[in-house]
Design a protein around this motif. Structure first.
Motif, PDB file in Angstrom:
ATOM      1  N   PHE A   1       0.841  -1.206   0.000  1.00 32.35           N
ATOM      2  CA  PHE A   1       0.000   0.000   0.000  1.00 32.35           C
ATOM      3  C   PHE A   1       0.870   1.248   0.000  1.00 32.35           C
TER       4      PHE A   1
ATOM      5  N   VAL B   1      -3.705   6.367   3.441  1.00 32.12           N
ATOM      6  CA  VAL B   1      -3.206   5.109   2.876  1.00 32.12           C
ATOM      7  C   VAL B   1      -4.064   4.735   1.673  1.00 32.12           C
TER       8      VAL B   1
ATOM      9  N   VAL C   1       1.558   5.107   1.370  1.00 33.38           N
ATOM     10  CA  VAL C   1       1.300   5.976   2.529  1.00 33.38           C
ATOM     11  C   VAL C   1       1.619   7.414   2.106  1.00 33.38           C
TER      12      VAL C   1
ATOM     13  N   ALA D   1      -3.280   5.021  10.278  1.00 32.32           N
ATOM     14  CA  ALA D   1      -2.955   6.160   9.402  1.00 32.32           C
ATOM     15  C   ALA D   1      -3.706   7.405   9.861  1.00 32.32           C
TER      16      ALA D   1
END
Ligand code: GLU
Ligand code: MG
Length: 463
Positions: free
Chosen positions: A149, A244, A151, A237
């Motif tokens: 993923f 994210v 960020v 997050a």
């Protein structure tokens, strides 16, 4: 979560409600993944648990045809109009108090018909059926996910869709993670507290990219945990002021987010995938790999089904863009066989499907993968020799001679592959298949008016 596992659902719900309330929990979020791989949910007060545990909470039947933009693709069988209701029932043995959202607990939900009977469009039931069928033949499976993923920093200007990576590499460097140190620590702590077993976490190849791997477990747990991991990561997050993206391709020029699925199949305590640098040793393990290989174009229509998935599947990006070959530790292969070794033991062996991402419904994806693999065993399929090279660097003619071709690259090609494959289509069942394809077509029609970058930007935060 300690609970009364022997009582009836209502009693268990009462015990859970009391325990959660004593812990200061206000609500239980009941989540499922739709046909776009998008988690959807209902949250109920914990005091409602005794009743919700038995009769669930009402949701529209139309969730089966929600597309990625939350539009409703009416028209497929059973999905003609807005009249209808199904019940979403929390799986009590999976209730987890969320470490990153202490006022909430979480549970995967199962959709059942209004009368409590089976609902053909429930994705979790599809995987349950496959697991039961495997169990009847003494097979069990282990499944592990790698989740990549991006960020990002919060956007400064809402008009400006440019992404601001929260780390800038270098790839795999501990230094890359320093700017998001607090976030990574929260993810690790909260994941463990939420009962997720992490393999590892690292800065991945691209700027902003992080990868987290989940230890292998049984298929239903793996699919549930993949959803819980998303909730856990997003909450961390949020707490750290970051964003994210789980999208298969957050931005055209960036790295793709693969959610590679590792599976191994077991019988009577033996890992059938066991083998070394030549591939699986036994005929069953070889059949499993051959079964996946045979069905790959149809499988990809379930495991990498979105417009974003299709944009991600580029040769040369370790994403598995071609069908027709597999490899031993070949990271460009759609199927990467991971052997056991003297160091790791035979039990380590598994096969990784790279053509997989967050826009897949994990229950449908695992049901399809396991079905294809087991069919390969039952039909004594034999895979071709593994390929160590990247066929993307070969001439087209050379690929054609080796039976290697691009995986379906458009929605229409994916639909053709899926409809033409009785095993993979059969796993979904007729009604769910039609709903699934209606959603895919709705997405494709919408995307046809846009350029790819616009589509990717619109779906960046969906998963
Ligand atoms: N990011 C790559 C993908 O799209 C995978 C890189 C890797 O092999 O870890 O799947
Ligand atoms: Mg990776």
């Amino acid at each position: 979560m300690t609970e009364n596992v022997t009582g009836n659902p209502s009693e268990r719900g009462r015990d859970l409600a009391a325990a959660l309330a004593a812990d200061g929990v206000a609500g239980l979020t009941i989540a499922w993944a739709d046909n776009n791989g998008i988690p959807r949910s209902r949250t109920v007060p914990v005091s409602a648990l005794p009743q919700v545990a038995t009769s669930g909470v009402g949701v529209t039947h139309l969730f089966a045809v929600f597309d990625t933009n939350d539009a409703i693709a009416f028209g497929s069988p059973g999905m003609q109009n807005a009249s209808g209701d199904v019940r979403l029932v929390p799986q009590l043995d999976r209730v987890t108090r969320l470490a990153g959202q202490p006022a909430f607990a979480w549970a995967p939900g199962k959709q059942v018909a209004a009368d409590g009977g089976p609902w053909a469009f429930d994705q979790r039931s599809v995987l349950e059926r496959v697991v039961d069928r495997l169990a009847a033949e003494d097979y069990t499976a282990l499944v592990g996910y790698e989740m990549e993923f991006g960020v990002y920093e919060p956007e400064t200007d809402p008009e400006d869709s440019e992404l601001l990576p929260a780390h800038h590499g270098p790839a795999y460097s501990p230094h890359a993670l320093l700017p998001i140190d607090g976030f990574v620590a929260s993810v690790m702590r909260d994941a463990e507290a939420n009962g997720l077993r992490l393999g590892q976490i690292h800065a991945e190849y691209g700027p902003a990219q992080v990868e987290l791997s989940l230890a292998a477990t049984d298929p239903l747990t793996a699919a549930d945990q993949q959803l819980l991991a998303r909730q856990t990561i997003l909450a961390a997050a949020e707490a750290h002021g970051l964003r994210v993206s789980f999208a298969p391709l957050p931005t055209l020029n960036g790295a793709g987010n693969g959610w590679h699925v590792h599976t191994s199949l077991w019988r009577h305590g033996d890992n059938l995938l066991a083998g070394g640098p030549e591939g699986p040793r036994g005929t069953a393990g070889a059949g499993y790999v051959a079964g996946l290989l045979r069905d790959l174009p149809a499988l990809a229509a379930v495991t990498a089904p979105s417009q974003g998935s299709l944009a991600r599947l580029r040769p040369g990006f370790f994403a598995g863009a071609f069908s027709g070959f597999w490899g031993v530790e070949n990271r460009e292969a759609p199927l990467r066989y991971v052997p056991g070794s003297a160091l790791l033991g035979e039990d380590h062996a598994n096969v990784e499907l790279k053509t997989s991402d967050a826009s897949a419904n994990p229950f449908l994806a695992l049901a399809a993968i396991l079905t294809s693999g087991v069919a390969g065993i039952e039909e004594n399929l034999v895979p071709p020799a593994p390929t160590a090279e990247d066929p993307g660097t070969w001439k087209k003619k050379q690929r054609a001679a080796a039976g290697i071709e691009k995986l379906p690259a458009t929605q229409a090609e994916q639909e053709e592959a899926l409809r033409g494959n009785p095993r993979v289509a059969g796993v979904l069942g007729e009604e769910l298949l039609e709903a699934f394809l209606a959603v895919r077509r709705a997405d494709a029609t919408w995307a046809a008016q846009k350029d790819t970058e616009e589509v990717l930007a619109a779906w960046r935060w969906k998963y």
